[in-house]
Design an enzyme around this catalytic site. Structure first.
Site, PDB file in Angstrom:
ATOM      1  N   GLU A 118       0.833  -1.208   0.000  1.00 31.86           N
ATOM      2  CA  GLU A 118       0.000   0.000   0.000  1.00 31.86           C
ATOM      3  C   GLU A 118       0.868   1.258   0.000  1.00 31.86           C
ATOM      4  O   GLU A 118       0.849   2.035   0.946  1.00 31.86           O
ATOM      5  CB  GLU A 118      -0.914  -0.009   1.226  1.00 31.86           C
ATOM      6  CG  GLU A 118      -0.151  -0.347   2.500  1.00 31.86           C
ATOM      7  CD  GLU A 118      -1.016  -0.408   3.728  1.00 31.86           C
ATOM      8  OE1 GLU A 118      -2.171  -0.845   3.629  1.00 31.86           O
ATOM      9  OE2 GLU A 118      -0.511  -0.013   4.793  1.00 31.86           O
ATOM     10  N   CYS A 131       4.512  33.710   9.331  1.00 31.35           N
ATOM     11  CA  CYS A 131       5.155  34.369  10.468  1.00 31.35           C
ATOM     12  C   CYS A 131       5.792  33.354  11.409  1.00 31.35           C
ATOM     13  O   CYS A 131       5.345  33.160  12.550  1.00 31.35           O
ATOM     14  CB  CYS A 131       4.130  35.222  11.214  1.00 31.35           C
ATOM     15  SG  CYS A 131       3.561  36.522  10.141  1.00 31.35           S
TER      16      CYS A 131
END
Ligand code: LLP
Length: 861
Positions: A741, A811
């Site tokens: 997977e 920021c």
């Protein structure tokens, strides 16, 4: 007449392997002759030949035909001779000797250490005989010298034969006999072999792998040379391995002590044994490159000024074995250390780092210095048992800070040491010489720690007398970009057109998605591939992969819904729902939709049997140790919240029986970004060992985690090897179906992120390029320190001119997408392309600072 001024020049395997490099060798030798020197060239075997000769020994000893290997060795020399236009006939006598020795080994059915040394030593005899002819063709006549006449191995009867023949040492001093012999040659240049010497019986012995540096140092000492030059494929010693960290800086000068420490602690450019002979006679050593002969490289000499306390380099060694010895009896005991170290000596093991406490002594064994064969380690542990309880910790890495007076710097290293937060540190060792400070950690962590520490310790450094330019400044500017083959080069105009509409934009290349899906579909051993959609759940990506025949792995109801919305016709049994710590209702909804379910805890089944009644489920097992590119993505072991431990399995069986639930498959997923191909066959074996307890198990899902190259040129995953090992497993367990997977492997390289330059700025020594994409768009660099290549797509052909930090608008100071990147002159409005971001790029983006998500687009052929 004055004594000649000897220069000893050592050329390694890659430096002697091509006609171009030989041209450089000839030019260098000629220049030194013109300057009045007598150059002595010490050469390695052509690159790859020593390994081939090792194969030859093993084949002959095992009764296999050595013909193909012999032919390959011959062909490589013939190709070089042909490339220069010289005849390979001068090698005929050597071929005859080699073949005779191989025949002897075959007849004996075994190779003695002397046989092995004789065969491996042929590589250097061949390269230098051919080199003699090549130099002559360049009008640089050279006299061929047999190194074995001058390098005599020290007598060491106490050492085992493998060591005496395979890793011999010589004691050397300025020797008038050698000086006279070489001075009398007719040619100004001499050429001789690295790696080999002779013993008192006149047999060939080897100086250990990488021993050509040592040979050259021995010759420098014998000749009292003015200088030793080691020519390799990197132009000097760097603050760390520049192939891993392109921001590494050239170290312009080092003392012998520092260079020794760096060589010993894992800077693989110099062999650790080569420094002692030159240091003893104050012979300066220069490290230079045949790849870039114009660069001055590193000078190691007695005259390096003391710059005060300073970390100069970082190194990492892997493949280290630690031995932990616990005892209650050591406290104030006389002779405990003497006793246990005698056991190491008895087994011929050389100890590297040591740390002691009242109840524990831990040491490391370096594979460079020891043949760490498991039987020897077993016997060692057994014998240590007389004094203590010994435990072996395999797979360790040593990360070392190398420099001067490191003790005086400890208070400044605080922020740098934060990278060890939450790492399992097996030991810390501070060299008594105060030249290194080392941490023993899991080896998979070592490269990442070096990366981060390098950033903290060196990123803001500017060139001075010790630190030169960075690797990228030196080399990357000249070398063609290794990513030149990536799909997006051919689609540049389409990409610029997409960027003109809007940025930031993730673009996924349909052809690459299809190609990766085909790669996985072609794995013979894997019966079914489920794409882990968390990597990239874009509907167009899902449609492309469904078309290619893939099924889907989902970890949340939202992901299941995404597959069913994007692909309304996709069968529910082609969806695998594998949540972690999910509320009971999530299982209820999944069963209602008819999708397959994997359970990774007994509790939901035990407490809500009605929910699972009559269902078939898979169980996720934790094999105890995770793997992967970063701590956050390793999903096994007690510190990881996933899966059940094998001890839970009897409770699982009882709960399943009580609920009327069949366990039809076992599942494991250990982590993400794994490039070791044996991983999945090992996991399959682990699951198979548990399957007997579950009569209905017919499928093993060995998870995802298939890695892609971390950076251009870095090693990727060998899919063929993976398939081969799983196929071998399948032969042993033909009744078990195998599923995988993967997420990343299918989509990572198909995706690029286009972002526009908003501003540029320079603060002190640091240049910034700001983008309209940031950590909110692509979190991986901030979260894992991941590397993603960045180019200026608007000016793709312009030469790199600046080293910059590529940053976003968020920021946070951690909002950095690329550190110390080389870019051309770059201006606001330019479009930058960040590659290998198709996996865990858009899917991990955040609304932080309320900046909008990037647009996504599929590029069709
Ligand atoms: N199966 C399970 C149970 C998983 O947890 C994962 C990924 C996969 C399969 C797919 O792994 P892949 O083949 O993509 O390595 N955000 C991280 C990766 C996290 C992976 C989480 N689980 C990154 O950007 O590196």
């Amino acid at each position: 007449m004055d004594a000649p001024s000897w220069l000893v020049l050592k050329f390694g395997g890659t430096s002697v392997a091509t006609p171009e490099r030989w041209r450089t060798i000839a030019t260098v030798a000629q220049r030194y002759v013109a300057d009045g020197y007598r150059p002595v060239l010490v050469c390695s075997a052509l690159s790859g030949i020593s390994d081939q000769l090792e194969n030859l020994v093993q084949e002959a000893a095992a009764g296999a035909s050595p013909d193909a290997t012999l032919a390959a060795v011959r062909a490589q020399h013939a190709a070089l001779a042909d490339g220069v236009g010289v005849s390979p006939d001068g090698l005929d006598a050597l071929w005859a000797t080699l073949e005779a020795r191989v025949e002897t080994i075959a007849a004996q059915g075994a190779a003695t250490p002397a046989d092995r040394a004789a065969v491996l030593g042929m590589g250097e005899l061949l390269s230098t005989r051919l080199g003699e002819a090549i130099l002559a063709a360049h009008d640089v006549p050279a006299t061929w010298i047999d190194a074995r006449q001058h390098l005599r191995a020290a007598d060491a009867p106490h050492l085992p034969p493998a060591r005496r023949y395979g890793s011999a040492t010589c004691s050397v001093y300025p020797d008038p006999v050698t000086q006279q012999h070489l001075a009398q040659t007719t040619d100004a240049v001499c050429i001789t072999q690295g790696f080999i010497a002779s013993n008192a019986l006149g047999e060939t012995v080897l100086l250990g792998r990488g021993g050509s540096d040592t040979s050259a140092a021995y010759f420098a000492a014998l000749l009292d040379a003015e200088r030793l030059e080691i020519w390799t494929d990197v132009p000097g010693l760097f603050t760390t391995n520049p192939h891993d960290v392109p921001a590494a800086r050239l170290l312009k000068q080092l003392s012998y002590d520092e260079a020794q420490e760096l060589a010993t602690m894992g800077g693989s450019i110099l062999h650790p044994r080569c420094l002692a002979p030159v240091r003893q006679y104050d012979i300066p050593l220069h490290v230079r490159s045949t790849n870039a002969p114009a660069i001055d490289g590193t000078v190691i000499s007695p005259d390096v000024p003391d710059t005060g306390p300073q970390v100069k380099a970082l190194s990492a060694k892997t493949g280290i074995t630690a031995i932990r010895m616990d005892t209650l009896g050591m406290w104030q005991e006389v002779g405990f250390l003497a006793d246990v170290f005698a056991v190491f000596k008895h087994h011929g093991l050389s100890v590297d780092l040591v740390a002691t406490s009242e109840a524990n002594v831990t040491v490391t064994l370096d594979p460079m210095a020891n043949a760490l064969d498991p039987e020897v380690i077993d016997r060692l542990v057994h014998d240590l048992g007389a004094y203590c309880t010994a435990r072996v910790v395999r797979g360790c890495g040593v990360v070392s800070l190398v420099g001067r007076h490191i003790r005086a710097l400890l208070h400044e290293l605080g922020p740098a040491l934060e990278v060890f937060d939450e790492q399992q540190i097996y030991m810390v060792s501070q060299a008594a010489s105060d030249l290194n400070f080392s941490f023993v950690v899991d080896e998979e962590q070592a490269p990442r720690l070096v990366h981060k520490l390098h950033d903290i310790l060196f990123a803001a450094r500017t060139p001075d007398a010790t630190f030169g330019p960075t690797w990228s400044e030196l080399v990357a500017d000249e070398a063609p970009a290794p990513a030149a083959e990536a799909w997006w080069h051919a689609r540049r105009d389409d990409l610029l057109a997409l960027a003109a509409d809007a940025t930031p934009t993730y673009v996924y290349d349909e052809a690459t998605l299809r190609a990766r899906a085909a790669d996985l579909q072609s794995l013979a051993a894997v019966d079914r591939v489920f794409y882990a959609i968390k990597a990239n759940p874009h509907p167009a990506v899902l449609r492309t992969l469904a078309d290619a025949g893939l099924s889907f792995e989902c970890v949340s109801p939202g992901e299941v819904e995404r597959v069913q919305t994007a692909l309304p016709d996709h069968p529910a049994r082609g969806i695998l729902f594998q949540p972690n710590f999910a509320a009971p209702d999530e299982y209820r909804r999944a069963f209602a939709r008819g999708v397959r379910v994997t359970l990774d805890n007994v509790q939901p089944l035990a407490e809500h049997p009605a929910l699972f009644a009559g269902q078939e489920i898979f169980a996720r097992i934790d094999p105890g140790a995770g793997r992967g590119h970063h701590r956050h993505v390793r999903t096994a072991g007690a510190q990881s919240k996933f899966g059940m431990v094998p001890d839970d399995l009897s409770a699982l069986r009882r709960a399943a029986d009580a609920a009327g639930t069949r366990i039809t498959g076992l599942h494991v997923h250990v982590g993400s970004g794994i490039t070791e191909p044996s991983t999945w066959a090992e996991l399959a074996r682990f699951l198979a060992s548990l399957a007997d307890a579950f009569p209905h198990v017919e499928t093993l899902n060995v998870g995802g985690g298939l890695g892609v190259p971390r950076a251009p040129g870095a090693p990727g995953l060998d899919l063929a090897a993976l398939d081969e090992q799983l196929t071998a497993f399948k032969r042993e367990h033909p009744h078990l179906a195998l599923w995988m997977e993967p997420g990343r492997f299918l989509v990572a390289e198909a995706g690029v992120l286009l972002a526009r330059v908003t501003q540029t700025k320079t603060k002190g020594p640091v240049h910034y390029v700001g983008l309209d994409a940031g950590m909110h768009t692509l979190l991986r660099p901030a979260l894992y320190g991941s590397y993603h290549p960045i180019v200026n797509l608007s000016r793709l052909d312009a030469p790199a001119a600046h080293t910059v930090q590529v940053v976003g608008p968020i920021c946070e100071s951690g909002d950095v997408l690329g550190r110390s990147r080389r870019l051309p002159d770059t201006a606001p409005g330019d479009v930058l392309l960040i590659s290998t971001v198709g996996a865990y790029g858009a899917s991990m983006s955040l609304p932080y600072n309320l900046r909008p998500a990037a647009r996504e687009a599929l590029l069709t052929p």
